[in-house]
Every structure is written in C-alpha cells, then in structure tokens.
Design an enzyme around this catalytic site. Structure first.
Site, short mmCIF file in Angstrom:
data_model
loop_
_atom_site.label_atom_id
_atom_site.label_comp_id
_atom_site.label_asym_id
_atom_site.label_seq_id
_atom_site.Cartn_x
_atom_site.Cartn_y
_atom_site.Cartn_z
N ASP A 6 0.88 -1.17 0.00
CA ASP A 6 0.00 0.00 0.00
C ASP A 6 0.91 1.22 0.00
O ASP A 6 1.58 1.50 1.00
CB ASP A 6 -0.91 0.00 1.23
CG ASP A 6 -1.77 1.26 1.33
OD1 ASP A 6 -1.67 2.14 0.44
OD2 ASP A 6 -2.53 1.38 2.31
N ILE A 7 0.97 1.94 -1.13
CA ILE A 7 1.94 3.02 -1.21
C ILE A 7 1.60 4.20 -0.30
O ILE A 7 2.45 5.06 -0.06
CB ILE A 7 2.18 3.50 -2.66
CG1 ILE A 7 1.01 4.32 -3.21
CG2 ILE A 7 2.51 2.33 -3.57
CD1 ILE A 7 1.37 5.10 -4.44
N ASN A 33 2.58 2.51 -10.92
CA ASN A 33 1.32 2.68 -11.65
C ASN A 33 0.16 3.03 -10.72
O ASN A 33 -0.96 3.23 -11.19
CB ASN A 33 0.99 1.40 -12.43
CG ASN A 33 -0.20 1.57 -13.35
OD1 ASN A 33 -0.32 2.57 -14.03
ND2 ASN A 33 -1.10 0.60 -13.35
N PHE A 38 -10.31 11.98 -8.87
CA PHE A 38 -11.71 12.24 -8.55
C PHE A 38 -12.48 12.38 -9.86
O PHE A 38 -11.98 12.95 -10.84
CB PHE A 38 -11.85 13.53 -7.74
CG PHE A 38 -11.46 13.38 -6.30
CD1 PHE A 38 -12.42 13.15 -5.31
CD2 PHE A 38 -10.13 13.47 -5.91
CE1 PHE A 38 -12.06 13.00 -3.97
CE2 PHE A 38 -9.75 13.33 -4.57
CZ PHE A 38 -10.73 13.10 -3.61
N SER A 83 0.95 11.19 -17.02
CA SER A 83 -0.18 11.44 -17.91
C SER A 83 0.08 12.66 -18.77
O SER A 83 0.76 13.60 -18.34
CB SER A 83 -1.46 11.68 -17.09
OG SER A 83 -2.52 12.11 -17.93
N TYR A 137 -5.39 16.50 -10.18
CA TYR A 137 -4.80 15.37 -10.89
C TYR A 137 -3.67 15.85 -11.81
O TYR A 137 -2.58 15.28 -11.84
CB TYR A 137 -5.87 14.64 -11.70
CG TYR A 137 -5.35 13.43 -12.44
CD1 TYR A 137 -5.14 12.23 -11.79
CD2 TYR A 137 -5.06 13.50 -13.81
CE1 TYR A 137 -4.66 11.11 -12.46
CE2 TYR A 137 -4.58 12.38 -14.50
CZ TYR A 137 -4.38 11.20 -13.81
OH TYR A 137 -3.90 10.10 -14.48
N GLY A 138 -3.94 16.92 -12.54
CA GLY A 138 -2.95 17.45 -13.46
C GLY A 138 -1.68 17.90 -12.75
O GLY A 138 -0.57 17.59 -13.18
N VAL A 174 -7.17 5.04 -21.11
CA VAL A 174 -7.36 3.59 -21.07
C VAL A 174 -8.65 3.23 -20.32
O VAL A 174 -8.96 3.85 -19.29
CB VAL A 174 -6.14 2.90 -20.39
CG1 VAL A 174 -6.31 1.39 -20.40
CG2 VAL A 174 -4.85 3.30 -21.10
N THR A 176 -10.34 1.86 -17.73
CA THR A 176 -10.13 1.34 -16.38
C THR A 176 -11.23 1.87 -15.49
O THR A 176 -12.02 2.73 -15.90
CB THR A 176 -8.77 1.80 -15.82
OG1 THR A 176 -8.78 3.24 -15.72
CG2 THR A 176 -7.61 1.36 -16.70
#
Length: 220
Positions: A6-7, A33, A38, A83, A137-138, A174, A176
């Site tokens: 668990d990172i 990975n 969100f 990303s 996220y960015g 992708v 997911t």
C-alpha cells in the site's frame, strides 16, 4: 508471486523493499502505476481533492522511489506512469512555475515544496492567485514527471556506471475503473508504452529522464 503493498503506508513500502532486497537482492524493474483521480461530477471540495490526490499520486509515489531506487540493480528500469494531463497542466501554470518545472537545476526538495505549496494554497482557495490551475490530478502528474527527470539526473550522476534508465510515460486514455468505459484504449494497449520502457534492452542509454507517450519522447 506477489507481495502486498500500500503506497500510502510508509511502513508497507519499507517492509516490501526489505522483502525484495532480502529475497531477490533487489529489483530489476519498478513500475509505479498506483494513482487516483476524482470524477468530474464528484462534489468533494477542491482543497480535499488536492490533498488526497497529491498524497497518492505524488508524495506516496515519491516514497516508493525513495525506498526502492537504492535497491534497483544495475541495468534496471524504472517507469513512472504519469499522464499527458501533466504536460497540459504545466502549460496552464504561471510562467514562473513553468520555468521551475522545466529547469534542469530544480532539486527534489524544491519540487516537494512546490507540491506542498499547491496543497496549502488550495486549502486557502488561493491556488489560482499563486499561478496554479484548477486540476489536482494534473498538478500531481506534472509533479511526478518533473520528479522523474530529477531522479534520472541523479542516477546519471551517482550511479552512472549502472546503466539504470528511469522515465515517465503516458499510457494514453485507457478503459479502467478510473478512466471510465468510454476510453479508446484497452488495458493491453495502454500497457504498450510502460512495457516498452520497462524492457529497454541491455546497454541502451536512452530514453532516460524523459516523458514518453506511444513509445516516443514528448516535449516537456
């Protein structure tokens, strides 16, 4: 064979690193990975999104690299799954921030400070005034790609005879749980670039410290 990890738990990271060191004498390939995002419709306030997203995508991934890079063996390969959103976000930052993220003399400590600054300013609602865009996220992926470049430079300096190659990459959009079922790429297609970087042939010297998408080095 697998080992639980668990990172977001530093003890879990150090336990795993010690296990691989003892059982195998280190690791040959490390692919980071783990990541979260969100959903667009999520009503969680931006300050919480910023803190939680950077905790996993940047700070916990950095913890992984801190504890696993020393046990990557000569000829090893390290792939940080970033990303294209990170490079797009970089272009939305203030000119001052862009200059630091692209600088070849930015240190890991400075980068960590900038990532923390984003979280702190997001908590106060001041991130836009500080030159940051409205995407946790960015920003997390901008930080991860920049960290990859910093660590690659360090490897070249401190372990230049070991032939380790470290890169960041974008797998593409992708299908997911995170990216949704409308994404154009299958998981197998998304794996192509990370696997290519993980299996760069012995003796290869590049790419190293780059951001790679569709097996091609991208501008940063």
């Amino acid at each position: 064979m697998f080992h639980q990890l668990d990172i977001n738990d530093l003890n879990s990271i150090t336990t795993a690193a010690a296990y691989f060191k003892e059982k195998y004498g280190g690791v040959d390939v490390l692919v980071n990975n783990a990541g979260i995002a969100f959903k667009m419709a999520d009503t969680t306030t931006f300050d919480i999104q910023a803190e939680v997203t950077l905790k996993t995508n940047f700070f916990a991934t950095r913890d992984m690299l801190t504890h696993f890079l020393p046990i990557v063996r000569a000829g090893g390969r390290v792939v940080n799954v970033s990303s294209f959103v990170g490079s797009r976000t970089l272009n939305q930052c203030s000119p001052e921030l862009q200059q630091r993220f692209r600088s070849e003399d930015i240190t890991e400590e400075e980068l960590v400070g900038l990532m923390q600054q984003f979280v702190d300013k997001a908590k106060k609602g001041e991130h836009k005034h500080g030159g940051w865009p409205e995407t946790a996220y960015g920003v997390s992926k901008t930080g991860l790609t920049t960290l990859s470049m910093i660590l690659a430079r360090r490897l070249s300096k401190e372990r230049r005879n070991d032939g380790i190659l470290l890169n960041a990459c974008c797998p593409g959009w992708v299908r997911t749980d995170m990216a949704g079922d409308k994404a154009p790429k299958s998981p197998d297609e998304g794996a192509i670039t990370p696997v290519y970087l993980a299996l760069l042939p012995a003796g290869a010297t590049d790419p190293h410290g780059k951001f790679v998408s569709d097996k091609e080095v991208q501008p940063w």
